[in-house]
Every structure is written in C-alpha cells, then in structure tokens.
Design a protein around this motif. Structure first.
Motif, short mmCIF file in Angstrom:
data_model
loop_
_atom_site.label_atom_id
_atom_site.label_comp_id
_atom_site.label_asym_id
_atom_site.label_seq_id
_atom_site.Cartn_x
_atom_site.Cartn_y
_atom_site.Cartn_z
N PRO A 41 0.79 -1.24 0.00
CA PRO A 41 0.00 0.00 0.00
C PRO A 41 0.83 1.29 0.00
O PRO A 41 0.36 2.31 -0.49
N THR A 42 2.05 1.27 0.52
CA THR A 42 2.85 2.49 0.62
C THR A 42 4.07 2.52 -0.29
O THR A 42 4.74 3.55 -0.37
N ASN A 43 4.43 1.40 -0.93
CA ASN A 43 5.59 1.38 -1.81
C ASN A 43 5.52 0.20 -2.76
O ASN A 43 4.77 -0.75 -2.53
N ALA A 44 6.30 0.30 -3.83
CA ALA A 44 6.32 -0.77 -4.82
C ALA A 44 7.66 -0.76 -5.55
O ALA A 44 8.32 0.29 -5.63
N PHE A 45 8.06 -1.92 -6.07
CA PHE A 45 9.25 -1.96 -6.90
C PHE A 45 9.09 -2.99 -8.01
O PHE A 45 8.34 -3.95 -7.89
N LEU A 46 9.81 -2.76 -9.09
CA LEU A 46 9.93 -3.70 -10.19
C LEU A 46 11.41 -3.91 -10.43
O LEU A 46 12.15 -2.94 -10.63
N ARG A 47 11.84 -5.17 -10.38
CA ARG A 47 13.25 -5.50 -10.54
C ARG A 47 13.40 -6.49 -11.69
O ARG A 47 12.63 -7.44 -11.80
N GLY A 48 14.39 -6.24 -12.52
CA GLY A 48 14.72 -7.14 -13.61
C GLY A 48 16.22 -7.19 -13.80
O GLY A 48 16.99 -6.63 -13.01
N GLU A 49 16.66 -7.84 -14.84
CA GLU A 49 18.08 -7.96 -15.13
C GLU A 49 18.68 -6.57 -15.37
O GLU A 49 18.40 -5.92 -16.37
N GLY A 50 19.45 -6.09 -14.40
CA GLY A 50 20.14 -4.82 -14.55
C GLY A 50 19.34 -3.57 -14.23
O GLY A 50 19.80 -2.46 -14.50
N PHE A 51 18.14 -3.70 -13.64
CA PHE A 51 17.40 -2.48 -13.31
C PHE A 51 16.53 -2.69 -12.07
O PHE A 51 16.14 -3.80 -11.73
N HIS A 71 6.84 -12.32 -12.33
CA HIS A 71 6.15 -12.61 -11.07
C HIS A 71 5.70 -11.30 -10.43
O HIS A 71 6.48 -10.34 -10.38
N ALA A 72 4.47 -11.28 -9.93
CA ALA A 72 3.96 -10.12 -9.20
C ALA A 72 3.48 -10.57 -7.83
O ALA A 72 2.87 -11.63 -7.69
N LEU A 73 3.75 -9.77 -6.81
CA LEU A 73 3.25 -9.99 -5.46
C LEU A 73 2.55 -8.72 -5.02
O LEU A 73 3.16 -7.65 -4.96
N LEU A 74 1.24 -8.82 -4.74
CA LEU A 74 0.45 -7.70 -4.25
C LEU A 74 0.13 -7.97 -2.79
O LEU A 74 -0.40 -9.03 -2.46
N VAL A 75 0.44 -7.02 -1.92
CA VAL A 75 0.28 -7.21 -0.48
C VAL A 75 -0.80 -6.27 0.02
O VAL A 75 -0.79 -5.07 -0.28
N PHE A 93 -6.87 -3.20 -4.21
CA PHE A 93 -7.06 -1.81 -3.79
C PHE A 93 -7.75 -1.71 -2.45
O PHE A 93 -8.46 -2.61 -2.01
N GLY A 94 -7.49 -0.59 -1.80
CA GLY A 94 -8.15 -0.19 -0.56
C GLY A 94 -8.51 1.29 -0.70
O GLY A 94 -8.41 1.86 -1.79
N SER A 95 -8.86 1.94 0.38
CA SER A 95 -9.31 3.33 0.29
C SER A 95 -8.18 4.30 -0.05
O SER A 95 -8.44 5.39 -0.56
N THR A 96 -6.92 3.93 0.16
CA THR A 96 -5.81 4.85 -0.08
C THR A 96 -4.82 4.37 -1.14
O THR A 96 -3.82 5.04 -1.39
N PHE A 97 -5.07 3.22 -1.76
CA PHE A 97 -4.11 2.71 -2.74
C PHE A 97 -4.81 1.86 -3.80
O PHE A 97 -5.90 1.34 -3.59
N PHE A 98 -4.14 1.73 -4.95
CA PHE A 98 -4.58 0.87 -6.04
C PHE A 98 -3.32 0.37 -6.73
O PHE A 98 -2.59 1.15 -7.35
N ASN A 99 -3.02 -0.92 -6.61
CA ASN A 99 -1.83 -1.51 -7.22
C ASN A 99 -2.25 -2.56 -8.23
O ASN A 99 -3.09 -3.41 -7.92
N SER A 100 -1.67 -2.51 -9.42
CA SER A 100 -2.06 -3.47 -10.46
C SER A 100 -0.85 -4.05 -11.18
O SER A 100 0.22 -3.44 -11.23
N ALA A 101 -1.07 -5.26 -11.70
CA ALA A 101 -0.06 -5.98 -12.48
C ALA A 101 -0.71 -6.40 -13.79
O ALA A 101 -1.73 -7.09 -13.77
N GLU A 102 -0.14 -5.99 -14.90
CA GLU A 102 -0.68 -6.32 -16.22
C GLU A 102 0.31 -7.22 -16.96
O GLU A 102 1.50 -6.90 -17.04
#
Length: 182
Positions: A41-51, A71-75, A93-102
């Motif tokens: 809800p307060t942070n997110a990251f995407l990690r791949g080869e070299g980034f 792989h996606a993990l939504l908490v 999603f909740g009242s203060t966040f919306f996280n999605s994986a496409e």
C-alpha cells in the motif's frame, strides 16, 4: 504523473520516485526478461536484469510485464481490501491505494491481518482451473497462475469460454462460483 508534474526516466539502472501529498500515479514498464514486481500500500518496486524501479508514497502503481516469466506480489493493507484477478490484469485496492499488475505470468496476493478481503477471479478464454483449499485459492490456465492467501470471500466467474473446472469444497472461507464451472 499528476496535474502539475510528470517525470520520465530512461536509461538508468535504478530509479526511485517519492510521491507528494497529492494523488500520485506511477507506471513501471518491465523488460523482455524475467521481472519481479512487489506492491504494498505504501511502496512498490519492479526489478529485472540490470534495473530496479522503486516508488514510495504513490496512491496508484501499475506494472506492465513485457514477456519472460514475470512474477507479481500484491500485499494487502490493514483496512478492508478488494482484489480482482484475471489473466491480462490483476489488481488490489483499498481506500488509499490501487496496485495493479498487467501481463504477468504469476500473480500472488498476501493478506495477513483481520480486515475484510474479498477477491474476484475471472477465467481466460482457454481452459482454467480454480482450486481452493484451506486459506488459499488458485486460478490457473496454460500460461498463467493467480493465487491468494487469506481471503475472506472468493468470487469466481467462468464467462470467457474454455472448459473450466472448480475444486472449492475444502476452503476455509466463502467461495462463490458463477458461470459454467464444472
């Protein structure tokens, strides 16, 4: 991006963005390789080869898988949360966040407190299987898998064709099947 600011960073190994007091959106674009996306809800990251892409204090974060075995993990948060999971897109999603994986091959959800968690799972156009046992529900097809642990209610819809099977009688939570499940 918000009404007054928009930033775009390309060519960096690592990028960190910190949101403001307004309503902030971040979009991560994955690589053709195997990427991992984790959204809380307060942070997110995407990690791949070299980034590594990292967003802090954003209200909405979207990650787009671009191939590979992503792989996606939504908490979930401490408040009531809602989840939607399908082959092309999953979001939490909740009242203060919306996280999605496409476009992610594997999507997992984790809830670990006493709030109310309701999930909706929608089949693909191919053959799909829904399996619910204990505190875990999994929906999978030939080239995707979505799993959630800790839901209170799971609603599963078979509406896009294929031969869909559901095995939900061993779940410790409410499972509602809609459509043409076998």
């Amino acid at each position: 991006y918000n009404a007054t600011h928009r930033a775009r960073a390309t060519g960096f190994d690592s990028v960190t963005a910190i949101g403001s007091a307004g309503f902030d959106n971040a979009t991560f674009i994955g690589s053709a390789g195997n990427d991992r996306y984790v959204a809380r809800p307060t942070n997110a990251f995407l990690r791949g080869e070299g980034f590594l892409l990292y967003a802090v204090q954003f209200n909405r974060v979207t990650a787009k898988g671009m191939g590979g075995v992503d792989h996606a993990l939504l908490v979930g948060s401490a408040e009531d949360n809602r989840f939607f999971g399908s082959k092309p897109e999953s979001y939490l999603f909740g009242s203060t966040f919306f996280n999605s994986a496409e476009g992610f091959r594997y999507t997992s959800l984790r809830f670990n407190n006493d709030a109310l968690y309701i999930g909706t799972f929608v089949d693909s156009s191919g053959n799909d299987t829904l399996f619910a046992k204990g505190t875990k529900v999994t929906l999978y097809g030939d080239d995707y898998l979505i799993e959630a642990i800790g839901l209170d209610v799971a609603n599963a819809k078979s509406e896009n064709g294929g031969i869909d099977e559901a095995f939900a009688n061993l779940a410790s939570f409410e499972v509602n099947l809609f459509g043409d499940w076998n």
